[in-house]
Design a protein around this motif. Structure first.
Motif, mmCIF file in Angstrom:
data_model
loop_
_atom_site.group_PDB
_atom_site.id
_atom_site.type_symbol
_atom_site.label_atom_id
_atom_site.label_comp_id
_atom_site.label_asym_id
_atom_site.label_seq_id
_atom_site.Cartn_x
_atom_site.Cartn_y
_atom_site.Cartn_z
ATOM 1 N N VAL A 75 0.945 -1.485 -0.068
ATOM 2 C CA VAL A 75 -0.199 0.131 0.416
ATOM 3 C C VAL A 75 1.173 1.151 0.178
ATOM 4 C CG1 VAL A 75 -1.809 -0.961 0.937
ATOM 5 C CG2 VAL A 75 0.010 0.116 2.710
ATOM 6 N N LEU A 76 0.287 1.993 -0.642
ATOM 7 C CA LEU A 76 1.074 3.805 -0.617
ATOM 8 C C LEU A 76 0.686 4.278 0.322
ATOM 9 C CD1 LEU A 76 1.245 4.552 -4.022
ATOM 10 C CD2 LEU A 76 2.891 3.526 -2.812
ATOM 11 N N GLU A 77 1.494 5.525 1.370
ATOM 12 C CA GLU A 77 1.071 5.903 2.532
ATOM 13 C C GLU A 77 1.862 6.994 2.294
ATOM 14 O OE1 GLU A 77 2.603 4.197 6.469
ATOM 15 O OE2 GLU A 77 0.667 2.992 6.056
ATOM 16 N N VAL A 78 1.453 8.134 2.659
ATOM 17 C CA VAL A 78 2.540 9.778 2.961
ATOM 18 C C VAL A 78 2.449 9.672 4.518
ATOM 19 C CG1 VAL A 78 2.410 12.471 3.181
ATOM 20 C CG2 VAL A 78 0.688 11.108 1.534
ATOM 21 N N GLU A 79 4.200 9.395 4.632
ATOM 22 C CA GLU A 79 4.888 10.123 5.906
ATOM 23 C C GLU A 79 6.471 11.317 5.897
ATOM 24 O OE1 GLU A 79 6.823 6.692 7.359
ATOM 25 O OE2 GLU A 79 4.623 5.581 7.322
ATOM 26 N N ASN A 80 5.731 12.110 6.278
ATOM 27 C CA ASN A 80 6.704 13.108 6.549
ATOM 28 C C ASN A 80 6.976 14.027 5.154
ATOM 29 O OD1 ASN A 80 7.009 13.082 9.142
ATOM 30 N ND2 ASN A 80 8.470 10.725 8.956
ATOM 31 N N GLY A 81 5.556 14.225 4.286
ATOM 32 C CA GLY A 81 5.986 14.538 2.835
ATOM 33 C C GLY A 81 6.967 13.913 1.904
ATOM 34 N N ALA A 82 6.830 12.126 2.529
ATOM 35 C CA ALA A 82 6.929 11.761 1.069
ATOM 36 C C ALA A 82 5.774 10.424 0.597
ATOM 37 C CB ALA A 82 8.027 10.926 1.768
ATOM 38 N N ILE A 83 5.769 10.241 -0.107
ATOM 39 C CA ILE A 83 5.405 8.653 -0.565
ATOM 40 C C ILE A 83 5.753 7.471 -0.368
ATOM 41 C CG2 ILE A 83 3.792 7.320 -2.674
ATOM 42 C CD1 ILE A 83 3.325 10.067 -3.495
ATOM 43 N N VAL A 84 5.395 6.716 0.322
ATOM 44 C CA VAL A 84 5.873 5.678 0.395
ATOM 45 C C VAL A 84 5.227 4.089 0.189
ATOM 46 C CG1 VAL A 84 7.830 6.039 2.434
ATOM 47 C CG2 VAL A 84 5.938 5.410 3.108
ATOM 48 N N GLU A 85 6.058 2.762 -0.304
ATOM 49 C CA GLU A 85 5.255 1.714 0.308
ATOM 50 C C GLU A 85 5.748 0.777 1.138
ATOM 51 O OE1 GLU A 85 4.832 -1.253 -3.703
ATOM 52 O OE2 GLU A 85 6.842 0.068 -3.397
ATOM 53 N N VAL A 86 4.350 0.155 1.685
ATOM 54 C CA VAL A 86 4.320 -0.246 2.388
ATOM 55 C C VAL A 86 4.163 -1.432 2.737
ATOM 56 C CG1 VAL A 86 3.482 -0.786 4.630
ATOM 57 C CG2 VAL A 86 4.284 1.916 4.349
ATOM 58 N N PHE A 87 4.639 -2.528 2.898
ATOM 59 C CA PHE A 87 4.766 -3.605 2.062
ATOM 60 C C PHE A 87 3.710 -5.328 3.590
ATOM 61 C CE2 PHE A 87 8.341 -2.220 0.120
ATOM 62 C CZ PHE A 87 8.201 -2.650 -1.638
ATOM 63 N N PRO A 88 4.059 -5.798 3.162
ATOM 64 C CA PRO A 88 2.910 -6.598 4.257
ATOM 65 C C PRO A 88 4.155 -7.422 5.525
ATOM 66 C CG PRO A 88 2.202 -7.771 2.394
ATOM 67 C CD PRO A 88 3.316 -6.344 1.768
ATOM 68 N N ASP A 89 5.566 -6.668 5.320
ATOM 69 C CA ASP A 89 6.459 -7.280 7.090
ATOM 70 C C ASP A 89 6.484 -6.209 6.893
ATOM 71 O OD1 ASP A 89 7.897 -5.887 5.004
ATOM 72 O OD2 ASP A 89 8.700 -7.966 4.323
ATOM 73 N N GLY A 90 6.243 -5.382 7.082
ATOM 74 C CA GLY A 90 6.181 -3.906 7.561
ATOM 75 C C GLY A 90 7.288 -3.139 7.268
ATOM 76 N N THR A 91 7.599 -3.542 6.175
ATOM 77 C CA THR A 91 8.948 -2.512 5.761
ATOM 78 C C THR A 91 8.345 -0.874 4.864
ATOM 79 O OG1 THR A 91 9.503 -4.023 3.985
ATOM 80 C CG2 THR A 91 11.343 -4.727 5.931
ATOM 81 N N SER A 92 9.521 -0.602 4.654
ATOM 82 C CA SER A 92 8.747 0.340 3.632
ATOM 83 C C SER A 92 9.679 0.529 2.781
ATOM 84 C CB SER A 92 8.268 1.968 4.439
ATOM 85 O OG SER A 92 9.218 2.035 5.094
ATOM 86 N N GLN A 93 9.246 1.354 1.630
ATOM 87 C CA GLN A 93 10.617 2.073 0.676
ATOM 88 C C GLN A 93 9.965 3.133 0.009
ATOM 89 O OE1 GLN A 93 10.801 -0.733 -3.059
ATOM 90 N NE2 GLN A 93 12.322 0.770 -3.787
ATOM 91 N N PHE A 94 10.298 4.364 0.390
ATOM 92 C CA PHE A 94 10.556 6.033 -0.196
ATOM 93 C C PHE A 94 10.062 5.634 -1.793
ATOM 94 C CE2 PHE A 94 11.624 9.660 -2.587
ATOM 95 C CZ PHE A 94 11.479 10.460 -2.343
ATOM 96 N N VAL A 95 9.376 6.325 -2.600
ATOM 97 C CA VAL A 95 8.760 6.924 -3.720
ATOM 98 C C VAL A 95 9.128 8.055 -3.975
ATOM 99 C CG1 VAL A 95 7.157 6.211 -5.340
ATOM 100 C CG2 VAL A 95 7.123 4.773 -3.763
ATOM 101 N N LYS A 96 8.108 9.446 -3.536
ATOM 102 C CA LYS A 96 8.415 9.858 -3.897
ATOM 103 C C LYS A 96 8.078 11.264 -3.335
ATOM 104 C CE LYS A 96 6.022 12.901 -7.908
ATOM 105 N NZ LYS A 96 5.574 13.078 -8.875
ATOM 106 N N GLN A 97 8.691 12.797 -3.246
ATOM 107 C CA GLN A 97 8.690 13.302 -1.612
ATOM 108 C C GLN A 97 7.350 14.720 -2.703
ATOM 109 O OE1 GLN A 97 10.658 13.828 1.030
ATOM 110 N NE2 GLN A 97 8.580 14.864 1.613
ATOM 111 N N ILE A 98 6.319 14.566 -1.964
ATOM 112 C CA ILE A 98 5.536 15.810 -2.531
ATOM 113 C C ILE A 98 5.304 16.614 -1.466
ATOM 114 C CG2 ILE A 98 4.295 13.783 -2.793
ATOM 115 C CD1 ILE A 98 2.752 13.689 -0.429
ATOM 116 N N ASP A 99 4.667 17.925 -2.702
ATOM 117 C CA ASP A 99 4.329 19.068 -1.648
ATOM 118 C C ASP A 99 3.975 19.246 -0.403
ATOM 119 O OD1 ASP A 99 6.106 20.346 -4.195
ATOM 120 O OD2 ASP A 99 3.761 20.925 -5.241
ATOM 121 N N PRO A 100 3.466 19.654 0.752
ATOM 122 C CA PRO A 100 3.572 19.984 2.032
ATOM 123 C C PRO A 100 1.344 19.740 1.596
ATOM 124 C CG PRO A 100 4.391 21.469 1.580
ATOM 125 C CD PRO A 100 4.491 21.226 0.223
ATOM 126 N N ALA A 101 0.563 19.486 2.691
ATOM 127 C CA ALA A 101 -0.837 19.648 2.210
ATOM 128 C C ALA A 101 -1.568 20.470 2.058
ATOM 129 C CB ALA A 101 -1.555 18.705 3.836
#
Length: 81
Positions: free
Chosen positions: A42-68
């Protein structure tokens, strides 16, 4: 199969509309956990970045985004022309 149509009063509609945010929140959480449970990421927003979260709990940076953009409930927003 027959459907029964109930007469909705203004009061009933207002009550239902007031609960849309909590129903949407519950549906979102269910879909999030269900996706992880079947092995999808799944994709989440964390601290101004989109991260991909995997079922094992690990995550990977995808893209920096503008503030909400803060929006006050009921406020109307118009796109710049």
């Amino acid at each position: 199969m027959s459907t029964v149509k109930l007469p909705f009063t203004e009061k009933t509609l207002c009550y239902l509309e007031e609960h849309i945010p909590e129903l949407a929140d519950a549906a979102f959480k269910q879909a999030y956990w269900q996706a992880l449970a079947v092995g999808s990421s799944v994709l989440e927003v964390e601290n101004g970045a989109i991260v991909e979260v995997f079922p094992d709990g690990t995550s990977q940076f995808v893209k920096q985004i503008d503030p909400a953009t803060p929006v006050t409930p009921g406020q109307k927003r118009f796109a710049a022309l």
